[in-house]
Motif scaffolding. Structure first.
Motif, short mmCIF file in Angstrom:
data_model
loop_
_atom_site.label_atom_id
_atom_site.label_comp_id
_atom_site.label_asym_id
_atom_site.label_seq_id
_atom_site.Cartn_x
_atom_site.Cartn_y
_atom_site.Cartn_z
N LEU A 30 -2.31 -23.35 4.49
CA LEU A 30 -1.18 -22.75 5.19
C LEU A 30 -0.59 -21.67 4.29
N GLU B 157 -6.65 -18.85 11.86
CA GLU B 157 -5.61 -19.27 12.81
C GLU B 157 -6.09 -20.48 13.62
N HIS C 231 -4.80 -23.07 14.52
CA HIS C 231 -3.90 -23.70 15.49
C HIS C 231 -4.25 -23.36 16.94
N SER D 140 -10.06 -24.03 7.03
CA SER D 140 -9.14 -23.66 8.10
C SER D 140 -7.95 -22.91 7.51
N THR E 261 -4.13 -20.93 8.52
CA THR E 261 -3.08 -20.76 9.50
C THR E 261 -1.82 -20.26 8.82
N PRO F 208 1.44 -23.63 11.47
CA PRO F 208 0.63 -24.84 11.68
C PRO F 208 1.15 -25.80 12.74
N ILE G 203 -3.84 -30.16 16.05
CA ILE G 203 -4.77 -29.08 15.68
C ILE G 203 -6.07 -29.71 15.24
N GLU H 291 -1.59 -12.58 15.87
CA GLU H 291 -1.83 -13.11 14.54
C GLU H 291 -3.13 -12.60 13.96
N GLN I 151 4.56 -15.25 14.88
CA GLN I 151 3.37 -14.42 14.69
C GLN I 151 3.71 -12.94 14.88
#
Length: 466
Positions: free
Chosen positions: A27, A117, A119, A149, A151, A154, A162, A321, A345
């Motif tokens: 994140l 991204e 999510h 991953s 993001t 989140p 997710i 995003e 975003q």
């Protein structure tokens, strides 16, 4: 490559994590540089002989192309998915069309899969998964050697889990393997200081079909005590002229320091965006780029805008995003979508630092209560410093027609007919499609905006500039 401190720290942590785990979730606040991080992770794992192939999935064509370019430059290899390539960068939508034969690559070789991204992909199991999440559960979970991953936000507005993520049992909070927040990003000089400008009006007269007119002293009162909707408000000519005027004034100030500083308007529909584009062209006397989902060349137009110096770009669902346009420094939130995920975003589009001089990113929005609560929650996310600094001022939303230094004043870019002078004239004259009844001039006649525009600036982390 010269990495930022957080990228180097996260890279080392991820590689150590992969010694005993397959999945890693990072994140990092929008604009922090997640693409560079993912590229470095991929490069390290390929060079160390940990993986043979890299797959990368992104939410849009523009972001997928950015990832492809970054991976190809760093690894000196093709990422077009063809024979001889080192990997493939594509959209989540394209993932649904991959043949079962191609998915065998994930099972037969050591593959790193990057999810940008993440999510957007929902599901802990098939019964609560969306289409993208289901594909990941079926084709990648338990099969790929490693997954990464990324993001900046989140969570999901529908509260679904997710995909591939872990949650705490008590509060159902997502558990990230590495976190790099806005406070750290601004402190490190990685991201701009957000400036959220809340625009209101102190005299709004609403006339219902039946009954007497009512006068409201702010937008919150109007929305709470009338049948007039926020959707109607963001398309009201006088309101748009006020907000766009303030944003244009700020962009002109910024372009005196940085001639390439850009502005983004996130519109509510294609016809709404077309009117905003025409009005900006009329008032600035410069071209305005329009990108929507209806245009086949949107990705190319975004790239041209990114590399050029045109002041404004107007978008409907195309610049969200991950879209990397560092010269964007002003944004107008004029979309009907009011989820906190989407709001954050949009704010992230103006937080990417380009040089040492662009310290602030500006988001202009109407004083709609839900959006105001999001702005205040962003401030509350930064409890370690005095994060909220407010000032109120009465401002006249006047468009400045003068051109930047060195440019001649040209003719408006709106055809050969006598040009309209207000956004109301543009809307009345050009929007007659029955498919967009909300943009007809009829409902505008029920609302008169007579007051002065009041601007409240929510300044986050103000003490960092003192």
């Amino acid at each position: 490559m010269n990495l930022r401190h957080w990228q180097r720290d996260c890279l080392e942590h991820a590689i150590e994590h992969y010694r005993s785990h397959r999945h890693y979730l990072c994140l990092a606040t929008p604009g922090a540089g997640k693409t560079v991080l993912a590229t470095e992770v991929a490069n390290h794992m390929v060079m160390a002989g940990m993986v043979d192939y890299v797959l990368c999935f992104s939410p849009s064509v523009v972001v997928a192309l950015d990832f492809r370019e970054a991976l190809e430059n760093r690894l000196s290899a093709r990422f077009d998915g063809q024979i001889g390539s080192r990997g493939w960068s594509m959209t989540y939508q394209a993932m649904l069309t991959i043949s079962p034969q191609l998915w065998k690559i994930v099972e037969d070789y050591r593959v790193l899969v990057i999810f940008d991204e993440i999510h957007h992909c929902a599901g802990s199991e098939m019964n609560n998964a969306n289409a993208w999440g289901a594909t990941i559960l079926q084709r990648i979970r338990g099969r790929a050697s490693y997954t990464l991953s990324l993001t900046g936000t989140p969570w999901r507005s529908d509260q679904l889990p997710i995909v591939l993520s872990r949650y705490s049992d008590e509060s159902f909070q997502i558990r990230c393997d590495y976190t790099y927040g806005m406070l750290s990003a601004v402190d490190d000089g990685v991201c701009r200081l957000p400036q959220i400008i809340v625009v209101d009006n102190d005299c709004i007269k609403w006339t219902p079909e039946k009954g007497p007119s009512k006068v409201f002293t702010n937008i919150e009162e109007l929305l709470a005590h009338s049948s007039y909707s926020y959707h109607q408000l963001i398309e009201h000519p006088s309101v748009l002229e006020g907000l766009l005027g303030l944003a244009q004034k700020k962009l002109l100030q910024l372009r005196k320091v940085n001639p390439r500083a850009g502005g983004l308007v996130v519109a509510s529909s294609v016809s709404h965006a077309e009117c905003v584009r025409d009005y900006l062209q009329l008032k600035t006397r410069q071209p305005v780029v329009l990108v929507t989902y209806q245009e086949s060349e949107s990705a190319s137009l975004i790239t041209q805008y990114k590399n050029g110096d045109i002041p404004w770009i107007v978008s409907v669902g195309m610049i969200s995003e991950g879209t990397n346009i560092p010269r964007l420094q002003v944004c107008c939130h004029l979309t009907r979508i009011k989820t906190e995920l989407h709001y954050r975003q949009i704010l992230g589009r103006v937080l990417r630092r380009e040089n040492s001089r662009d310290l602030k990113g500006y988001l202009f929005m109407l004083a709609e209560p839900t959006l105001v609560s999001y702005a205040k929650r962003i401030a509350e996310d930064l409890p370690e410093v005095t994060v909220v600094h407010k000032r109120k001022q009465i401002v006249e939303p006047v468009f400045l027609d003068e051109c930047p230094q060195g440019q001649e004043l040209g003719e408006p870019v709106i055809g050969n007919n006598p040009a309209p002078t207000t956004l109301g004239e543009l809307m009345t004259g050009s929007l007659t499609s029955a498919s967009e009844p909300s943009l007809q001039s009829g409902y505008h006649q029920s609302l008169g905006v007579y007051g002065r525009y009041r601007s409240e600036v929510i300044s986050l982390l103000q003490n960092y500039l003192n």
